[in-house]
Design an enzyme around this catalytic site. Structure first.
Site, PDB file in Angstrom:
ATOM      1  N   CYS A 114       0.786  -1.267   0.026  1.00 25.27           N
ATOM      2  CA  CYS A 114       0.072  -0.136   0.248  1.00 25.27           C
ATOM      3  C   CYS A 114       0.761   1.093   0.014  1.00 25.27           C
ATOM      4  CB  CYS A 114      -1.089  -0.062   1.168  1.00 25.27           C
ATOM      5  SG  CYS A 114      -2.052   1.155   1.308  1.00 25.27           S
ATOM      6  N   HIS A 115       0.890   2.068   0.945  1.00 23.62           N
ATOM      7  CA  HIS A 115       1.663   3.295   1.021  1.00 23.62           C
ATOM      8  C   HIS A 115       2.862   2.901   1.749  1.00 23.62           C
ATOM      9  CE1 HIS A 115      -2.285   5.196   0.251  1.00 23.62           C
ATOM     10  NE2 HIS A 115      -1.335   6.246   0.319  1.00 23.62           N
TER      11      HIS A 115
END
Length: 181
Positions: A114-115
């Protein structure tokens, strides 16, 4: 999902408040089921960190070790959960960036979802590598020299990256395959 035995393998999970709930708890559970010892590491002296569950605060997770006591040489691999808040906080902490960089320098597997790849950028580890992430990080990763692609999991050298919670099975399978190799 790989059913490889990771008995004796030690995996660090670096996170702080605001990690995406499923991106820490599900890989941790699956890696432990595969036999790995998973250690949750967080900055400061918190006994627990709080997840973010889609649109609101989620569950608390116990911290096993503080970042200032953790050494990359004590682990076989590193997992970086996403969420927006978690990696944004970690990438601003020199100790967290140094911890991630130590895995990179040692050639150990680093898995970010994800991030999570934001922290890889700050550790200087993405230049010249194929990666994936949550789509909003694409330009950040490309500006840091990465070759971004929209795939559920990308393994390039020691880096394993995925986009989102739906990719967790493929993400964990890639970690297991890398450690079993």
């Amino acid at each position: 999902m790989s059913t490889s035995n990771l008995k004796g393998r030690k995996i660090a999970v670096l996170a702080t408040d605001g990690f995406e709930q499923s991106e820490l708890t599900e890989p941790k559970r699956l890696l432990e089921e595969a036999g790995a010892q998973v250690t949750v590491i967080a900055p400061g002296d918190a006994q627990q960190i709080t997840g973010w569950n889609k649109k609101d605060w989620g569950e608390k997770v116990d911290v096993d070790q503080s970042l200032d006591q953790a050494q990359a040489d004590g682990f076989d691999a590193l997992v970086l959960p996403g969420g927006v808040m978690n990696p944004d906080k970690l990438r601003q902490l020199p100790a967290a960036v140094g911890f991630v960089k130590a895995f990179g320098d040692a050639g150990k597997p680093i898995a970010a979802i994800c991030h999570g790849p934001w922290t890889l950028i700050n550790a200087g580890l993405v230049n010249g590598h194929r990666v994936t992430s949550w789509p909003s990080l694409r330009k950040d990763l490309e500006n840091a020299g990465a070759d971004w692609e929209d795939s559920e999991v990308v393994t390039d050298g020691q880096l394993i990256t995925s986009r989102k919670p739906d990719d967790i099975p493929a993400f964990v399978d890639a970690v297991i395959r890398k450690l079993a190799a």
